[in-house]
Each structure stands twice: as C-alpha cells, then as structure tokens.
Design a protein around this motif. Sequence first.
Motif, PDB file in Angstrom:
ATOM      1  N   PHE A  42      48.714 121.483  97.958  1.00  0.00           N
ATOM      2  CA  PHE A  42      47.850 120.355  98.285  1.00  0.00           C
ATOM      3  C   PHE A  42      48.504 119.333  99.212  1.00  0.00           C
ATOM      4  CE2 PHE A  42      45.750 116.290  97.343  1.00  0.00           C
ATOM      5  CZ  PHE A  42      44.442 116.648  97.609  1.00  0.00           C
ATOM      6  N   HIS A  43      49.804 119.093  99.021  1.00  0.00           N
ATOM      7  CA  HIS A  43      50.447 118.021  99.773  1.00  0.00           C
ATOM      8  C   HIS A  43      50.973 118.502 101.130  1.00  0.00           C
ATOM      9  CE1 HIS A  43      53.880 120.073  98.078  1.00  0.00           C
ATOM     10  NE2 HIS A  43      54.678 119.382  98.853  1.00  0.00           N
ATOM     11  N   TYR A  64      39.651 122.863  95.791  1.00  0.00           N
ATOM     12  CA  TYR A  64      39.917 121.619  95.071  1.00  0.00           C
ATOM     13  C   TYR A  64      38.613 120.888  94.798  1.00  0.00           C
ATOM     14  CZ  TYR A  64      44.646 122.593  96.625  1.00  0.00           C
ATOM     15  OH  TYR A  64      45.850 123.199  96.837  1.00  0.00           O
ATOM     16  N   ASP A  88      41.226 110.345 100.549  1.00  0.00           N
ATOM     17  CA  ASP A  88      40.672 109.354  99.638  1.00  0.00           C
ATOM     18  C   ASP A  88      39.860 109.996  98.510  1.00  0.00           C
ATOM     19  OD1 ASP A  88      40.188 106.960  98.525  1.00  0.00           O
ATOM     20  OD2 ASP A  88      39.575 105.995 100.385  1.00  0.00           O
ATOM     21  N   ILE A  89      40.577 110.630  97.608  1.00  0.00           N
ATOM     22  CA  ILE A  89      39.967 111.379  96.509  1.00  0.00           C
ATOM     23  C   ILE A  89      39.165 110.475  95.592  1.00  0.00           C
ATOM     24  CG2 ILE A  89      40.507 112.804  94.502  1.00  0.00           C
ATOM     25  CD1 ILE A  89      43.099 113.558  96.054  1.00  0.00           C
ATOM     26  N   ARG A  90      39.740 109.298  95.280  1.00  0.00           N
ATOM     27  CA  ARG A  90      39.056 108.362  94.384  1.00  0.00           C
ATOM     28  C   ARG A  90      37.734 107.894  94.995  1.00  0.00           C
ATOM     29  NH1 ARG A  90      40.141 104.416  90.162  1.00  0.00           N
ATOM     30  NH2 ARG A  90      41.957 105.687  89.692  1.00  0.00           N
ATOM     31  N   LYS A 125      39.691 105.769  85.511  1.00  0.00           N
ATOM     32  CA  LYS A 125      41.115 106.116  85.574  1.00  0.00           C
ATOM     33  C   LYS A 125      41.314 107.590  85.876  1.00  0.00           C
ATOM     34  CE  LYS A 125      42.093 107.413  80.855  1.00  0.00           C
ATOM     35  NZ  LYS A 125      42.998 107.437  79.731  1.00  0.00           N
ATOM     36  N   ALA A 126      42.403 107.885  86.572  1.00  0.00           N
ATOM     37  CA  ALA A 126      42.799 109.269  86.799  1.00  0.00           C
ATOM     38  C   ALA A 126      43.212 109.857  85.452  1.00  0.00           C
ATOM     39  CB  ALA A 126      43.966 109.325  87.777  1.00  0.00           C
ATOM     40  N   ILE A 132      45.022 116.763  85.911  1.00  0.00           N
ATOM     41  CA  ILE A 132      44.582 117.865  86.770  1.00  0.00           C
ATOM     42  C   ILE A 132      44.337 119.091  85.905  1.00  0.00           C
ATOM     43  CG2 ILE A 132      45.289 119.417  88.640  1.00  0.00           C
ATOM     44  CD1 ILE A 132      47.134 117.141  89.628  1.00  0.00           C
ATOM     45  N   THR A 178      41.480 123.888  91.483  1.00  0.00           N
ATOM     46  CA  THR A 178      42.247 122.745  90.997  1.00  0.00           C
ATOM     47  C   THR A 178      41.332 121.534  91.021  1.00  0.00           C
ATOM     48  OG1 THR A 178      44.352 123.673  91.722  1.00  0.00           O
ATOM     49  CG2 THR A 178      44.244 121.275  91.462  1.00  0.00           C
ATOM     50  N   PHE A 199      40.734 117.526  90.154  1.00  0.00           N
ATOM     51  CA  PHE A 199      41.314 116.222  89.846  1.00  0.00           C
ATOM     52  C   PHE A 199      40.365 115.502  88.896  1.00  0.00           C
ATOM     53  CE2 PHE A 199      42.894 117.359  94.093  1.00  0.00           C
ATOM     54  CZ  PHE A 199      44.228 117.489  93.759  1.00  0.00           C
ATOM     55  N   ILE A 221      50.545 110.457  82.874  1.00  0.00           N
ATOM     56  CA  ILE A 221      49.358 111.102  83.457  1.00  0.00           C
ATOM     57  C   ILE A 221      48.133 110.779  82.607  1.00  0.00           C
ATOM     58  CG2 ILE A 221      48.261 113.332  83.940  1.00  0.00           C
ATOM     59  CD1 ILE A 221      51.085 114.394  84.687  1.00  0.00           C
ATOM     60  N   GLY A 241      46.679 107.512  83.235  1.00  0.00           N
ATOM     61  CA  GLY A 241      46.234 107.224  84.594  1.00  0.00           C
ATOM     62  C   GLY A 241      47.257 106.510  85.460  1.00  0.00           C
ATOM     63  N   LEU A 280      50.074 107.918  86.713  1.00  0.00           N
ATOM     64  CA  LEU A 280      50.376 108.871  87.790  1.00  0.00           C
ATOM     65  C   LEU A 280      49.083 109.533  88.223  1.00  0.00           C
ATOM     66  CD1 LEU A 280      53.575 110.731  86.515  1.00  0.00           C
ATOM     67  CD2 LEU A 280      53.420 109.144  88.438  1.00  0.00           C
ATOM     68  N   ASP A 281      48.756 109.448  89.496  1.00  0.00           N
ATOM     69  CA  ASP A 281      47.601 110.187  89.990  1.00  0.00           C
ATOM     70  C   ASP A 281      47.921 110.820  91.335  1.00  0.00           C
ATOM     71  OD1 ASP A 281      47.059 108.379  92.085  1.00  0.00           O
ATOM     72  OD2 ASP A 281      45.748 107.179  90.818  1.00  0.00           O
ATOM     73  N   GLU A 334      46.851 110.366  94.194  1.00  0.00           N
ATOM     74  CA  GLU A 334      46.933 109.526  95.390  1.00  0.00           C
ATOM     75  C   GLU A 334      48.287 108.835  95.528  1.00  0.00           C
ATOM     76  OE1 GLU A 334      42.978 108.847  97.135  1.00  0.00           O
ATOM     77  OE2 GLU A 334      42.702 107.688  95.297  1.00  0.00           O
ATOM     78  N   PRO A 350      51.491 112.663  95.630  1.00  0.00           N
ATOM     79  CA  PRO A 350      50.814 113.825  96.224  1.00  0.00           C
ATOM     80  C   PRO A 350      51.303 115.185  95.709  1.00  0.00           C
ATOM     81  CG  PRO A 350      51.507 112.261  97.918  1.00  0.00           C
ATOM     82  CD  PRO A 350      52.160 111.835  96.634  1.00  0.00           C
ATOM     83  N   GLN A 351      52.464 115.219  95.046  1.00  0.00           N
ATOM     84  CA  GLN A 351      52.943 116.488  94.487  1.00  0.00           C
ATOM     85  C   GLN A 351      52.682 116.561  92.977  1.00  0.00           C
ATOM     86  OE1 GLN A 351      56.822 116.229  96.953  1.00  0.00           O
ATOM     87  NE2 GLN A 351      56.601 118.385  96.441  1.00  0.00           N
ATOM     88  N   ILE A 394      50.491 118.071  91.344  1.00  0.00           N
ATOM     89  CA  ILE A 394      50.157 119.413  90.836  1.00  0.00           C
ATOM     90  C   ILE A 394      51.420 120.121  90.365  1.00  0.00           C
ATOM     91  CG2 ILE A 394      49.109 121.653  91.374  1.00  0.00           C
ATOM     92  CD1 ILE A 394      47.392 120.263  93.480  1.00  0.00           C
ATOM     93  N   LEU A 436      52.721 118.481  87.189  1.00  0.00           N
ATOM     94  CA  LEU A 436      51.914 118.856  86.035  1.00  0.00           C
ATOM     95  C   LEU A 436      52.208 120.291  85.583  1.00  0.00           C
ATOM     96  CD1 LEU A 436      48.716 117.030  85.598  1.00  0.00           C
ATOM     97  CD2 LEU A 436      48.878 119.253  84.521  1.00  0.00           C
TER      98      LEU A 436
END
Lengths: 310, 310
Positions: free
Chosen positions: A114-115, A135, A181-183, A205-206, A209, A224, A226, B278, B281, B283-284, B286, B289-290, B292, B295
């Motif tokens: 992803f990154h 995703y 900008d996933i959120r 809140k996140a 995954i 995957t 989010f 996690i 919330g 750690l997300d 955005e 970015p790594q 995944i 986790l």
Amino acid sequence: MSSVVQKSTAAESPLVLLCRKWNNFPSSVAQSRCLPVFFGEHHIGYVRPEHAKVMSENYPKAFREEPDSTRGSTTFSVLSEESLATALERMRTETEIQAVKGWRNELYAIRSQFHLPTLLLIERSAACLFGMRQYGTTLIGIVHHPQKGKCVWLQRRAKDKPTWPGQWDVTVSGGLSAFLDIRQRMIQEAEEEAGIPEVLLKDMKAAGIVSFFHDCPRGMYPSTEFMFEVELPSSFTPKNMDGEVDEFRLVSLQELYEAILDPSFKITACPMAVDCLIRHGYLDIETEPQLIEILESIHVPLDSFYRMKP
Amino acid sequence: MSSVVQKSTAAESPLVLLCRKWNNFPSSVAQSRCLPVFFGEHHIGYVRPEHAKVMSENYPKAFREEPDSTRGSTTFSVLSEESLATALERMRTETEIQAVKGWRNELYAIRSQFHLPTLLLIERSAACLFGMRQYGTTLIGIVHHPQKGKCVWLQRRAKDKPTWPGQWDVTVSGGLSAFLDIRQRMIQEAEEEAGIPEVLLKDMKAAGIVSFFHDCPRGMYPSTEFMFEVELPSSFTPKNMDGEVDEFRLVSLQELYEAILDPSFKITACPMAVDCLIRHGYLDIETEPQLIEILESIHVPLDSFYRMKP
C-alpha cells in the motif's frame, strides 16, 4: 513452513466453517494451482492456469508465461500497462473470461504494497482475474440502545447492485480506487450510502485493518479493508442517498453474530463484522475456542504474500 | 507463496523497524535454517540445527533427526513425553544449552492448536528450545484522565525478574501454563501484579488476540496472547502485591507510542501495546502508511504454521 492442511473435527463451530469460506484461497489447493503474476520484479497477483494459457498464447505482447528455475514452477508476467490495456479491451469480445464482461470503466491503481508507488493502472473489473490486491474502507455505526445495549447498523444492498444484490452488509463500505485521503473518502461514502452527516462523524475513529483472500468463480480477491467506527445517536436513522441500499436495520451484537451465519449476509462482509464482534468483546476465546483460527482468517498476511522477487 | 524478502527504504517508520524485531522469525533466515519439530504427525515447533544434532546424537531415545522425502528437508521428532523429560534432565548437566539452565519446575502443556487436546507436557524453560507455542493473558488498564485524555497504566518489571528485568511492560501479563478459565486467570494475575480488586474488573472485556514469533539467543517464542481491557477509575492507582513490579506509570496514548520506541520497553510487550494503540484509533493508515505490515506482525498466522503433516 508446514503445509496448511486443515482437518475437520466434529466439534468445529459454525463461525470456523464460515471463516473458511470468506478466506478460502490460502487454505485451499487454489494457491498451489495458480501461477504467481509478476510485473517486473514485483509479485502483484495470482492467475488461474487456464486463463494464463489463453492470455499468453493469444496476447503475447501483454503477457508471458515462463518457467522459473529458482522456484521450480511457472510464472506469469504482465509486460506493460499499455499492452495490458489493449489486450483487456480485445478480450472483452474475443474471450469468454467473465471478469472482463463486467467492465466498469474505472481504473484501479496496482501496487505490491500500500505504501509503495503505483506500478500500473488496470480496469477495475479485471483486477480479480489477476488476483491483484484491492483496498476498501468500512464504517461500523454503533448505537448504545437504551433497551438492546450496544447495537450495529446493517444495510441491505440494493437488488440491482452488480455484486451481491439484496445481501446484508455492514453499515457502509466503499472501494478505494484512488488512495488519497482515506478518511475523507470514508466520510463521503457514509454520506452517500447512509446519509450520515459529517457532523456526526467528527469522532469517527480508525479501528484497524482487516485482510482476507476470497476466491470465487468471478475471480480472486485479496482484500484489505481500512476499518472505521463511530457512535451514532439513538435518535438518528441512516437513509440511503445514492440508490445502492434498500434498507437499514439496527441489530444487537448477538443479532449481528446470528446475521453473519445466515446465507443472506454478504460473505465478504463477514470478516468486517467479526472484527467488530471481537473488538467489542462479544467473541472471546472462552465462548469460541477456535477464535485463533477465526482471527487469522481476518488478518491474512497479504503484505508477506506480495513481495518482490528475491 | 512468494518469498518473504523485506527490502528497506529510506522512508521506513521507526515502528516498522521495531515490529521486525518483535516478529523476527518468519521474516528472517531463521525459518529456513531451522528444522521443523514433530510429535507423531503433529508439527509442534522448530529447532536450531546445531541443537538438533547434539540432541539426536546424544539422546536417541528421545529425539530423532531424519530426512523427509516429501519436503526435501530434514525433520526432528520428539519420540515420547517420558524420554523427553529424561533427556532434558540429563541435558541440564551434560550440555551447555541455555534453555535448560533456566529450569523452572513448571510444566507447559503443548498442543498443535489451542482448542485441540494436549499432546505432551514439557518443563517450561525448555519449550523455547523447540520453538513450541506459548500462550499468555494481557490486561490493558485504561483511565480517562481529566487532563491527559485516554491513558494506559504501564508497569516496570522488578530488577530481579529472570526475564527482562527493569524493563517497561503493559499493565498486567501472565503466562498460561494450564489453559482452564482464562478470564479467571487474568483476574487473579491482575490482583497479584497490580492489586486491582475483582470488583473493578467486572466490566473487563476480551479484546482479541495478538500473535507473533520472536527469536532470540535464549530460544524461539511463537506467542499467542489473549487480550483483555478494562477501564479503571482515575482515583485508583495500581499497587504490586507479589514483588514482580517495581513501579507503575500512567501514560497517554502519545506517551505509550513514545515509550515502546524506547529500548527500555520489553520488546515482546510492544505487540500488545501496538494492538491497544490500533484499537483506540491512535495508529491509523494515514499517520502510519506501513500500518498493514505492522498489523501483520501482531497477527502472525501461527495456527497455519503448526498443522499436522499432510
């Protein structure tokens, strides 16, 4: 690693049997039967041998099948973004491959992780033909109901949706074809699908995954998702705005558990529902002694599956 | 599966570098260097080749090394519980193997998967010599602090503990040598280690499972931790009862993140802290970015690693 043979015992719980349906690729013979798909040095997917043969024979500018001496197996390569696009367009009329029949005119960005930078763009419907990673974002809407306790909003997908029509699903889900900008994408999807105004999402809140690998006649889906979660006031009722949802239903955690065991629940939404049930302590190791396997089935190590050639 | 080669890039976050330390077995050369350990048809562990050689040569009644034609490799078998116990007792004086020097007089129940019957009992200190799965319980104590917001209690391990003395750790953790009544075991551990009375644990909730595979000079630790979480009143301060903890410290989620990046934090407690970050919330995807990969490093599919022979 030891081989992944799963032996059934009489004592297996309904949820364990279900988790082997949503995550039926790594544990099945499919994995050893399929060819790994490469783009340069990047392992980006899997392809069924019958599709690999058709494509490499008929579209040699786009695809190449070749023996891999270090692996003692055959690999399949996508040669360039341009030749891929041309071949897929031709395959729509020249082949019977199902994935290219459901053409969406939407480009998916493919990356090995992803990154990392995008490697190539591909028509969305064809991504599953090559088992390329997808995703998405999912929102779980929680309500503290005065009588029923902690509850979750479910949606029933519209009967005219191209995939899983009429099936029950979690509160809101959307694909991530672009990754920025996933959120913000989640907020937008929540407004379109469930009419949740942005003001109610300020404490969204996140929530981690979920990853799983689903294999079905249409194709291979290493997904995957989010996860987001928000508490909604009990006075609020979701209302669909884009015609993609037929109805909403508020269920307790116990009812959510029962709902996912019913065939009317979208199989690829079950992992997100299970993640929610675990996060809220509804599922634990004492009531579900095979929880470890279930948890592994919603955290499949896709990042480890898709790595560059050594 | 593609091989698991991890290539570093300049942009990698400190947390990604850290997660490769707590989960350093599947991603390292260790896995291909080690011999799988079998008990009958059950794959129960891994052993270093130098230890396998010493043991199979000197204690042939307990251990056997043999070629496995279906795998093209060598496997190591534990022949019986009785011969294992006898051999380990002798190895304490006859060999220099570190694991048997830290004898604990505590028996661990070994099974290939948690819900399956116990296969054999083994002295706890020796389990890591054979890379056998270990289980534990962890409690995260949460406080809604009027100024600092959501906070977590950390403990500093006593300086005379045999493992990780003086290191920072999550609120309460304990090994599960017997597997009955996990929740009751957690309540008991919380009372002993942190003086949390049972009445404050009535709303303690299960919060999922963390699994990782840590390899260190002492041995190989494929660990599965059953997570619990409880909200504690801000008026309550933990107090150690069994001499195993030197002090407690209340940290915000931001401070928790900083604490785990510090070498004074027990490396094998980081996965449980990350799971908490996690879940809440902090750690997300955005900000990290790594995420995944991180986790995946706390949800290593140990159930898939340890399966019966095909």
